[in-house]
Motif scaffolding. Structure first.
Motif, PDB file in Angstrom:
ATOM      1  N   PRO A  18       0.810  -1.234   0.000  1.00 55.57           N
ATOM      2  CA  PRO A  18       0.000   0.000   0.000  1.00 55.57           C
ATOM      3  C   PRO A  18       0.833   1.269   0.000  1.00 55.57           C
ATOM      4  N   GLY A  19       1.944   1.281   0.731  1.00 54.57           N
ATOM      5  CA  GLY A  19       2.814   2.446   0.727  1.00 54.57           C
ATOM      6  C   GLY A  19       3.461   2.674  -0.622  1.00 54.57           C
ATOM      7  N   ASN A  60      13.516   9.497  29.234  1.00 54.08           N
ATOM      8  CA  ASN A  60      14.219   8.284  28.852  1.00 54.08           C
ATOM      9  C   ASN A  60      15.463   8.662  28.052  1.00 54.08           C
ATOM     10  N   LYS A  61      16.593   8.087  28.411  1.00 48.44           N
ATOM     11  CA  LYS A  61      17.857   8.453  27.771  1.00 48.44           C
ATOM     12  C   LYS A  61      17.836   8.236  26.261  1.00 48.44           C
ATOM     13  N   LEU A  62      17.388   7.069  25.831  1.00 51.74           N
ATOM     14  CA  LEU A  62      17.366   6.779  24.399  1.00 51.74           C
ATOM     15  C   LEU A  62      16.319   7.627  23.683  1.00 51.74           C
ATOM     16  N   GLY A  63      15.158   7.775  24.320  1.00 48.04           N
ATOM     17  CA  GLY A  63      14.124   8.610  23.725  1.00 48.04           C
ATOM     18  C   GLY A  63      14.574  10.051  23.563  1.00 48.04           C
ATOM     19  N   ARG A  64      15.297  10.541  24.550  1.00 46.28           N
ATOM     20  CA  ARG A  64      15.796  11.912  24.515  1.00 46.28           C
ATOM     21  C   ARG A  64      16.837  12.091  23.412  1.00 46.28           C
ATOM     22  N   ARG A  65      17.670  11.089  23.204  1.00 40.16           N
ATOM     23  CA  ARG A  65      18.774  11.211  22.250  1.00 40.16           C
ATOM     24  C   ARG A  65      18.334  11.009  20.802  1.00 40.16           C
ATOM     25  N   TRP A  66      17.413  10.035  20.575  1.00 38.42           N
ATOM     26  CA  TRP A  66      17.100   9.679  19.194  1.00 38.42           C
ATOM     27  C   TRP A  66      15.610   9.619  18.881  1.00 38.42           C
ATOM     28  N   GLY A  67      14.765   9.901  19.874  1.00 41.49           N
ATOM     29  CA  GLY A  67      13.326   9.824  19.654  1.00 41.49           C
ATOM     30  C   GLY A  67      12.840  10.738  18.534  1.00 41.49           C
ATOM     31  N   ALA A  68      13.404  11.940  18.445  1.00 40.59           N
ATOM     32  CA  ALA A  68      12.972  12.889  17.405  1.00 40.59           C
ATOM     33  C   ALA A  68      13.225  12.330  16.015  1.00 40.59           C
ATOM     34  N   ALA A  69      14.352  11.647  15.837  1.00 39.67           N
ATOM     35  CA  ALA A  69      14.671  11.057  14.524  1.00 39.67           C
ATOM     36  C   ALA A  69      13.674   9.964  14.171  1.00 39.67           C
ATOM     37  N   VAL A  70      13.324   9.131  15.154  1.00 38.70           N
ATOM     38  CA  VAL A  70      12.360   8.055  14.906  1.00 38.70           C
ATOM     39  C   VAL A  70      10.996   8.630  14.543  1.00 38.70           C
ATOM     40  N   LEU A  71      10.521   9.598  15.328  1.00 36.45           N
ATOM     41  CA  LEU A  71       9.204  10.173  15.080  1.00 36.45           C
ATOM     42  C   LEU A  71       9.141  10.833  13.708  1.00 36.45           C
ATOM     43  N   TYR A  72      10.233  11.481  13.285  1.00 32.34           N
ATOM     44  CA  TYR A  72      10.248  12.122  11.968  1.00 32.34           C
ATOM     45  C   TYR A  72      10.188  11.096  10.843  1.00 32.34           C
ATOM     46  N   HIS A  73      11.032  10.086  10.913  1.00 31.61           N
ATOM     47  CA  HIS A  73      11.112   9.131   9.813  1.00 31.61           C
ATOM     48  C   HIS A  73       9.880   8.232   9.752  1.00 31.61           C
ATOM     49  N   PHE A 113       7.016  10.270   8.226  1.00 33.93           N
ATOM     50  CA  PHE A 113       7.191  10.795   6.869  1.00 33.93           C
ATOM     51  C   PHE A 113       6.207  10.108   5.928  1.00 33.93           C
ATOM     52  N   LYS A 114       5.412  10.869   5.202  1.00 34.91           N
ATOM     53  CA  LYS A 114       4.349  10.313   4.362  1.00 34.91           C
ATOM     54  C   LYS A 114       4.898   9.732   3.058  1.00 34.91           C
ATOM     55  N   TRP A 115       4.328   8.600   2.644  1.00 35.48           N
ATOM     56  CA  TRP A 115       4.720   7.980   1.384  1.00 35.48           C
ATOM     57  C   TRP A 115       4.544   8.941   0.217  1.00 35.48           C
ATOM     58  N   ILE A 116       3.465   9.723   0.214  1.00 32.04           N
ATOM     59  CA  ILE A 116       3.199  10.619  -0.920  1.00 32.04           C
ATOM     60  C   ILE A 116       4.270  11.693  -1.047  1.00 32.04           C
ATOM     61  N   TRP A 117       4.993  11.962   0.017  1.00 27.04           N
ATOM     62  CA  TRP A 117       6.069  12.965  -0.048  1.00 27.04           C
ATOM     63  C   TRP A 117       7.277  12.455  -0.832  1.00 27.04           C
TER      64      TRP A 117
END
Length: 335
Positions: A23-24, A281-294, A297-301
């Motif tokens: 679907p993606g 959370n240490k890991l969430g603080r360090r890399w959570g923003a990268a995970v949430l962004y990726h 990210f919408k397939w149509i983009w």
């Protein structure tokens, strides 16, 4: 997201996984570069049969039979070279950077994966000294050296080719297999245990991969890398890195290009881990923003803002999953 040229994606999976991916892909109508997607979907019986034809490998790892297929990728996928990436990893840079590492291979090198030479858990036969989660694989060389054995190669003298490379490596690492069935039953890290046996026995075919391409949560705590502190200099960054002493990365800056989120407890899917948005959370603080962004990210983009008849497209096909031992026997029987 970051590719700067045509790309081929070779996906070894089952029908359920294909239904989750399709679907993606269908939403990307005009990619910037040509995209080829090739699905290989061996049945459970076909996977078990290939393992039985090899004769000795078994696993005590949760990945089970499908995980062992990583040892046979060069048999199934008919290309010269490939990057293998676990499904709980994501690129945060152009994958062509990683592809470029093939250019530095020695003439004998067929495999590149990270070296954690500071590891060495005897319960895992020291297989934590590597990670088979991200690999550069020269399929052509692995096929030429006949990496994995098969009883089809020993049917009679008409089957030509070298002796398989892995059996003496497995025997050197694990000793004699179980006399009751001829299998190694206590290989705790699954395919990684067997890859470790291979590269430890045949060091000339292996080169360490930069930690840039395997920034891992499992045991390594992402090497203490993180987003933020944008003006930090290289010396301070090196000082703050962890899990690098006694490894090939010691004294070198890790510049994350691929993130690997394995060994996250409490989440069926790594991107659904509840602590990604937890700043405490240490890991969430360090890399959570990268995970949430990726993940968001919408397939149509991924489509271009405009397109015409010359616009590249996505070419999706299903390819028969035939193993190399079957191909060799079929070819030689025709001759």
């Amino acid at each position: 997201m970051y590719i700067t040229g045509p790309v081929e994606l070779h996906i070894l999976c089952d029908e359920e996984a294909k239904k989750a991916i399709d679907p993606g892909l269908s939403l990307v109508h005009s990619p910037t570069y040509e995209v080829k997607v090739r699905y290989y979907m061996p049945t459970w019986d076909e996977m078990v049969s290939r393992i039985e034809r090899e004769g000795s490998i078994a696993t005590a790892h949760a990945a089970g039979t499908p995980g062992l297929m990583k040892l046979f990728l060069q048999e199934i996928i008919p290309v010269k070279k490939a990057i293998y990436v676990d499904t709980d990893a994501l690129f945060i840079s152009d994958p062509r950077h990683l592809w470029g590492e093939f250019k530095s291979f020695k003439s004998t090198t067929a495999i590149s994966m990270t070296s954690h030479s500071d590891g060495g858990n005897p319960e895992w036969q020291n297989a934590d000294r590597i990670c088979s989660c991200i690999m550069l694989l020269d399929f052509e060389k692995l096929r030429e050296m006949r990496l994995m054995d098969s009883n089809l190669y020993h049917l009679d003298d008409s089957v030509n080719g070298p002796e398989a490379a892995s059996p003496p490596a497995f025997k050197a690492k694990f000793g004699a297999p179980d006399p009751s069935d001829g299998k190694y039953h206590d290989v705790r890290l699954g395919d990684q245990g067997y890859w470790w046996a291979i590269v430890d026995y045949l060091p000339d075919i292996w080169e360490p991969l930069s930690f840039d391409y395997e920034v891992s949560t499992c045991l390594m705590e992402m090497y203490e890398t993180r987003l933020g502190e944008v003006e930090i200099d290289e010396q301070q960054e090196i000082y703050e890195q962890g899990h690098v002493v006694h490894t090939p990365q010691f004294g070198k800056v890790i510049r994350p290009k691929l993130l690997h989120f394995n060994c996250l407890d409490g989440a069926e899917r790594w991107y659904e881990w509840k602590s990604w948005s937890d700043h405490d959370n240490k890991l969430g603080r360090r890399w959570g923003a990268a995970v949430l962004y990726h993940v968001g990210f919408k397939w149509i983009w991924l489509s271009r803002f405009s397109f015409d008849d010359s616009t590249p497209n996505i070419d999706v096909q299903i390819v028969e999953a035939l193993f190399e031992d079957q191909k060799v026997v079929n070819q030689q029987s025709v001759v």
